[in-house]
Write an enzyme that holds these catalytic residues in place. Sequence first.
Site, mmCIF file in Angstrom:
data_model
loop_
_atom_site.group_PDB
_atom_site.id
_atom_site.type_symbol
_atom_site.label_atom_id
_atom_site.label_comp_id
_atom_site.label_asym_id
_atom_site.label_seq_id
_atom_site.Cartn_x
_atom_site.Cartn_y
_atom_site.Cartn_z
ATOM 1 C CB SER A 94 -0.924 -0.080 1.225
ATOM 2 O OG SER A 94 -1.900 0.909 1.175
ATOM 3 C CG ASP A 216 -7.081 -3.007 -3.593
ATOM 4 O OD1 ASP A 216 -7.831 -2.399 -2.794
ATOM 5 O OD2 ASP A 216 -5.838 -3.054 -3.463
ATOM 6 C CG HIS A 244 -5.568 -2.335 0.125
ATOM 7 N ND1 HIS A 244 -5.059 -2.028 -1.122
ATOM 8 C CD2 HIS A 244 -4.865 -1.592 1.016
ATOM 9 C CE1 HIS A 244 -4.091 -1.139 -0.976
ATOM 10 N NE2 HIS A 244 -3.952 -0.868 0.315
#
Lengths: 266, 529
Positions: A94, A216, A244
């Site tokens: 991320s 996602d 995610h």
Amino acid sequence: MSLQRRNNINIHGAGQATMVLVHGFGCDQSMWRHMVPAFQDSHRIIVFDLVGSGGSDLSAYDQTKYGTLHGYAQDLLEILDHYADGPVVLVAHSVSAMIGLLAANAAPARFAAQIMVGPSACYIDDESYRGGFSRADIEDLLDTMAGNYLGWSSTMAPAIMGAADQPELSVELTNSFCRTDPDIAKHFARVTFLSDHRADLAHCTIPTLVMQCTDDLIAPREVGEFIQRAITGSKLVLIDNTGHCPHLSAPDASIAAMREFLAGSP
Amino acid sequence: MTDAWRAAAADLWEQAPCGLLVAGTDGMVLRANATMCRWLGYAPAELVGVRKFPELMPMGARVFLQTHWTPLLQIQGSVSEVQLDLLHRQGHRVPMILNAIRRERDGRMQDEIAVLIATDRKLYERELLAARAKSEAVAIDLEQAQLKLRQSNDALFAEQRRKDEFLATLAHELRNPLAPLSNLVEVIRLRGGDARLSERELQVLSRQVAQMARLVDDLMNISRISLGRIDLRLEPADLAPLLKYVAEEAFPSAQAAGLTIRTELPAAPLWANIDRARLTQVVANLLNNSVKYSLPGAHIVLRATAADGAVVIEVSDTGIGIPPDQLTQIFNMFSQLTPALERSQGGLGIGLALVKGLVALHGGTVEAHSEGTGKGSRFTVRLPLIAPPPSVARETVPTLLGLGESGATVVIVDDNADAAEVLGMAMEMLGYRVTVAHSALDAFRLMAASAPQAAVLDIGLPDLNGYQLAQMIRGEPWGAAMVLVAATGWGQESDKRAARDAGFDLHFTKPLDFIELDKQLRSVLPKRG
């Protein structure tokens, strides 16, 4: 203050090459629970918590330093200087994929390769670019963050610090993995979701794998494709997964994709 | 399990006082109870197998679900007290508190979720948050205010200390000339009789009085400048003769200190708009400064040139110099380089502040230069150079002539008996016939009886003030033509106007310069006949 305490650094495994795992926005290094056993025979693994998250030293959270992702990139390079000898394999989830990118651009020699898990270079839509969010969405998220302390209170803080060593205690502390100071969480959310590092992608010179989930919300497929196109020589792999965090919800597919990439990398 | 119990359990599931929802790990809604459906405005068939749980939320909550909720369920198998808005079928938000557990049922992992409506709790929490933010802001403001207060207290304290030091210096400096004066008085008393003062005694007297007068003048001038109460009488003048005069005045003290003063003045005139008295003070202060801070054998040079549209006046010496870090501070008030009472040189430490103030009033600048301690100093004054005026008026030299045997009659009114006495003596020497009064009413009676030609009135009198006395005098037949002179402490325009309005002809600032008073009286008196 010691680096170890600041970033709650833990070392696993005894392999030749060093792998560094960096968690993303939300939780902490426990996100890597499936990755550590999978790679600890082949690698020496460094896991840590970003300052402001998990078991890091919250008093080290400086709003100015961590007002941009560069502050975290600086921390990452410091950790490599102290804990890694040769170039490392970076696995970053991320927002940390961008932190890793900034570090790799600043000191490419420190990295053998990087695996970006669910990365996004810019979360907010911008003309023809589709990041998946509007500014109003981000404000709504900040508002949601403000309403959720996830069990946080200042009297709980000491308990959180000890929880990682005492699994039986962590059962009692619900939400403990995502628990953090609400002000820090909100600031980190703002810095994360308002960041735009599209221009930094082209400067990347290290072998790169973009690991993208099929569904996602936070990093839509277009975003993964955009990043793959922008980093010369990078590869894109799709993990069949909703959400995610493929390293949590689709660990086997994730591990296989990572191994394949690493086998092909110098 | 009985049918009745099964029916009761099914009814409890449907109508429980909380919303219940079961979702697969992909988010798909597998079951939802009637309470849940009712709260969100859906029929069960519109949810089950049709919608995913995140689709029932606004974007912020969906992101939160992915970044916090789902990882928590994956890592610890449960999540509790999460506060999220869910979306009603009609689009409005329903604030809710959610608990969830992830567990295996019939070989599949599923999330079992319980929700409670939290509208009031959310409002209440928002208010608490707002109150906290407000109190934090107040605390920050308070802290800043306290910091500011502390800083200004520190500044006041430092200022106070400088003033205390200044007062100590002032007392010390005023006391210095008093010692020889009081000794001299004692000597005269012991000698007895009407013995005349010797020339030496007179010199002591005049030197010490001049020193005190200079101190007091400096003090008054500096406070006038800082209160904005000084008016310059600017007129075009050639500086060369003035500078020559000032240098000559400084020769004796320089000589006494074992120093030499040299002047380097151009042959051509240097014209500037100046107040002669004030500029004299400026240059005298600079020279005095050089004398004070030079050791015997040093040389002082007073130089003047015209350069770049300015008159440049330089006073340089080979004295003790100025440390570089002090160069800009020395023009501040109370800023003598050495602590007040440790010096042997004397002075109040306001001389340079006075120089700076007076030069600024002339539209000029003053700078200090020094190569450092022991390397001498140079002070440079720059004033705007002007063109010579078309016709240079010839200066009239005042002549000291008495009024002759028919000397004019003057009443002097001052409650300070000594001041009145001394002024009276001086006026008598100049040929006036003088009487003295110490209060307004005494003076009025005296004047009504003698109808003098002129009166000098102090303004601060014990019974009536000088303005009132002047008005009374003007109201009498004998007083209409009398020359009235006001003596006030301040020379401001407002004081002068007040004096004129009260009927005064002339205005003087104390202490009265009796030579000037005589000059002006003589120009007025004959006209009155």
